[in-house]
Motif scaffolding. Sequence first.
Motif, short mmCIF file in Angstrom:
data_model
loop_
_atom_site.label_atom_id
_atom_site.label_comp_id
_atom_site.label_asym_id
_atom_site.label_seq_id
_atom_site.Cartn_x
_atom_site.Cartn_y
_atom_site.Cartn_z
N SER B 41 0.82 -1.22 0.23
CA SER B 41 -0.13 -0.11 -0.23
C SER B 41 0.75 1.21 -0.14
N MET B 42 2.01 1.36 0.59
CA MET B 42 2.93 2.34 0.66
C MET B 42 3.63 2.47 -0.53
N LEU B 43 3.49 1.65 -1.50
CA LEU B 43 4.16 1.85 -2.70
C LEU B 43 3.35 3.12 -3.48
N GLY B 44 2.08 3.35 -3.10
CA GLY B 44 1.40 4.16 -3.65
C GLY B 44 2.16 5.77 -3.27
N TYR B 45 3.24 5.61 -2.42
CA TYR B 45 3.82 6.86 -2.25
C TYR B 45 4.58 7.42 -3.62
N VAL B 46 5.06 6.35 -4.23
CA VAL B 46 6.13 6.54 -5.19
C VAL B 46 5.60 7.54 -6.35
N PRO B 47 4.52 7.16 -7.00
CA PRO B 47 4.05 8.44 -7.82
C PRO B 47 3.78 9.65 -7.52
N VAL B 48 3.41 9.66 -6.29
CA VAL B 48 3.12 10.81 -5.50
C VAL B 48 4.41 11.73 -5.30
N LEU B 49 5.43 11.00 -4.75
CA LEU B 49 6.75 11.88 -4.50
C LEU B 49 7.34 12.16 -6.08
N GLN B 50 7.23 11.33 -6.97
CA GLN B 50 7.83 11.64 -8.31
C GLN B 50 7.00 12.56 -9.16
N GLY B 51 5.93 13.01 -8.67
CA GLY B 51 4.95 13.98 -9.10
C GLY B 51 4.28 13.29 -10.44
N THR B 52 4.27 11.91 -10.69
CA THR B 52 3.72 11.36 -11.93
C THR B 52 2.25 11.40 -11.85
N SER B 53 1.77 11.35 -10.66
CA SER B 53 0.24 11.54 -10.41
C SER B 53 -0.36 12.86 -10.55
N LEU B 54 0.56 13.89 -10.87
CA LEU B 54 -0.26 15.34 -10.98
C LEU B 54 -0.90 15.12 -12.23
N ARG B 55 -2.28 15.68 -12.30
CA ARG B 55 -2.99 15.70 -13.39
C ARG B 55 -3.94 16.86 -13.24
N LEU B 56 -4.43 17.32 -14.55
CA LEU B 56 -5.57 18.14 -14.42
C LEU B 56 -6.95 17.63 -13.84
N ARG B 57 -7.34 18.54 -12.92
CA ARG B 57 -8.34 17.91 -11.84
C ARG B 57 -9.62 18.65 -12.28
N PRO B 58 -10.70 18.21 -12.10
CA PRO B 58 -12.03 18.84 -12.13
C PRO B 58 -11.91 20.02 -11.45
N PRO B 59 -13.05 20.85 -11.92
CA PRO B 59 -13.15 22.36 -11.18
C PRO B 59 -13.45 22.14 -9.70
N GLY B 60 -12.96 23.11 -9.05
CA GLY B 60 -13.07 23.10 -7.64
C GLY B 60 -12.34 22.17 -6.78
N ALA B 61 -11.45 21.35 -7.39
CA ALA B 61 -10.49 20.22 -6.64
C ALA B 61 -9.72 21.08 -5.75
N LEU B 62 -9.88 20.27 -4.31
CA LEU B 62 -9.09 21.09 -3.18
C LEU B 62 -7.58 20.57 -3.59
N LYS B 63 -6.96 21.66 -4.07
CA LYS B 63 -5.32 21.50 -4.17
C LYS B 63 -4.76 22.86 -4.40
N THR B 64 -3.54 22.92 -4.18
CA THR B 64 -2.69 23.76 -4.82
C THR B 64 -1.99 23.57 -5.97
N PRO B 65 -1.48 24.21 -6.98
CA PRO B 65 -0.87 23.66 -8.14
C PRO B 65 -0.09 22.60 -7.81
N GLN B 66 0.97 22.68 -6.95
CA GLN B 66 1.77 21.58 -6.95
C GLN B 66 1.45 20.55 -5.89
N ASP B 67 0.47 20.67 -5.12
CA ASP B 67 0.25 19.81 -4.02
C ASP B 67 -1.20 19.45 -4.21
N GLU B 68 -1.09 18.20 -4.13
CA GLU B 68 -2.62 17.65 -4.33
C GLU B 68 -3.19 16.79 -3.21
#
Lengths: 324, 296
Positions: B41-68
């Motif tokens: 389950s912690m492998l899920g961290y890898v794409p997050v840390l690498q930033g490969t999971s950053l994507r265009l989100r629907p309107p209103g998504a609670l996020k800052t540009p770099q941090d989801e």
Amino acid sequence: MSYIKDSIEHLIGNKIPRPSKQQQSAEVQAIYAGKKGKLSKADVEAVRHAHKSTFLSKWQKRRWATLIFVNMLFVASFYFDVQLVEGALTGARVMGFHFADLNAALQVALAYKHIVLNLVIGIVTVFLMWLLLGGRTFCSWVCPYHLLSEWAEYLHLWLVKKRVIKNHTFNRKVRIVFYVVFALLALITGYTVFETISPTGILSRALIYGPGLALVWVGLLLLFEIFYSRRAWCRYVCPIGVTYGVVGLLSPVRVKYNAEACHHEGDCRKVCLVPHVLELTIRSGARDVNQDVSSDCTRCGMCVDVCPTDSLTYEVKGLSKMLK
Amino acid sequence: MSDNKQSVKRKKPTLTPKRKAQSRREFLRSSVLAAGMIGASMLGYVPVLQGTSLRLRPPGALKTPQDEQQFYASCIKCGQCVQVCPVEAIKLADLLDGFGIGVPYIDAREQACDFSCDGLQCVLACPTGALTHDLDYPADTRMGFARLARPKACLAMQGKGFKGQARGADYRGLLRYEEVDRWNPIPVSDHPYDLEICDLCVRQCPIEIRITQCEAAESEKTDQPVARVAQQIGNACPPKHAITLEPVELGDGVVRMKPVVQEGCVGCGVCEMICPVESAAIVVDLDKNADTVKES
Ligand code: SF4
Ligand code: SF4
Ligand code: SF4
Ligand code: SF4
């Protein structure tokens, strides 16, 4: 209140010791005493013969139908855009009413550290629903992974019978470790870590929104269960089961055990996903003539189907008395 | 419980050395299981840390540009936002997004959010507030920020026009063309263009379309306040332009037209979707939005 105490012991993975003579009612003691030496192997075999196969018997049929129906409702209402049931098993809106899976909601609450009203409404609805319909009933009557792993289980048992593989058990306490660790991980990392590997969520989404790579993970889990350890995910890992087991503490839908006609031959324990809850069916294992099976039971009815003497039956607390 | 002791006593002798070894093995196995599952389950961290999971989100998504992180945490991965979107812009991420599994995203080039729903339905559908309910109008959205990434490829910059289906006959994406059907989006391939100078990104920008509508309504009924008109069409008038076509001097004496992204861009991705050159000359950046652009 021993039902609640037993249930908690089972949920955290403890073994419940056989009741001592003082803990048993005089009635049940009399029953056990009356059976001494009376049940020959041949007797037991004779009754058992009549119940050879449990495959697709009464409750299993109903349960599979329900499970498939509920999951297909999600699929169909998205596919045909009828807005009857929107969302997935983690969170849904059923004809406008919010529903939120209690464990998914817990993960979100711990990770996000903030809950909005709609989620609260969803939690309350689902809590009340399972409070009425029975706690771990979710597992065997709704969870799509349960069905797949039930099929995998048949394969596993067949392989064991053919002596191709051996079953490996785990310490049941590990499930509570998982429960605590996943809760802590959500709290500390701020991510809903468990969702990453939850086959329930993955399968529900795959059914509704189309298959994806995540199904490989579900496949691996199934392979693990087929070749290494029977029903491992549901028995030893899944926190969803624990959450609903806690709801089950209070729910009126239960499986009831009656010691009177029981042969203690243990067919029920052989088919059960959580056989520890049926240890009361071992001779001198029950405290009373009638005793409810603890809330770790998924109310799947396999034991009800298989029991040759009808010692195990479904019961709705309060209602059955009224119906009698 | 006084009987406990008794039963413990009764059980003790049954723990033969063999049973002991068995339970030790079981304990070891269980530890390996725990480590394995938690590790997986912690492998899920890898794409997050690498930033490969950053994507265009629907309107209103609670996020800052770099941090989801907040968005991942608050989303219950139910897909109710997916179900309500009339252009089916929203998809749910898969296993490779790690902790982002089941979280909605938009692949703008394939199908952008063109606010066809008027009322930000995905935002309204979200049960957890992962798509914040503070959002009232498309112009309040902050999904990303468009950028003319390949000015040389831009048809307008080359002084070229565009004729035909913007993304070819096989393209499946939808847009709402108010002049064709007020209520239903239609396939882009059903709506060919014939333009002297390509201005598709400007022409199809939902923010620009809304501004044009507001201006038209205002000039029609000058006694009516703009906001009322906006309410009638279920959508406020965007306060700022998102993208305009402006003349630029490239130094060779020829004046060219250039799409210039303005402060009002919400990052919906329609420009990226409609851009007829392959691959899109204009793209939406995830690491910026109207607010961060204004600040810097
Ligand atoms: S324990 Fe988990 S995976 Fe197993 S049936 Fe219950 S909810 Fe489904
Ligand atoms: S705002 Fe409307 S069109 Fe855009 S993604 Fe959400 S539902 Fe779809
Ligand atoms: S509706 Fe909200 S909670 Fe559900 S998937 Fe979309 S963003 Fe997540
Ligand atoms: S410029 Fe592009 S991304 Fe920005 S609002 Fe307009 S269409 Fe959307």
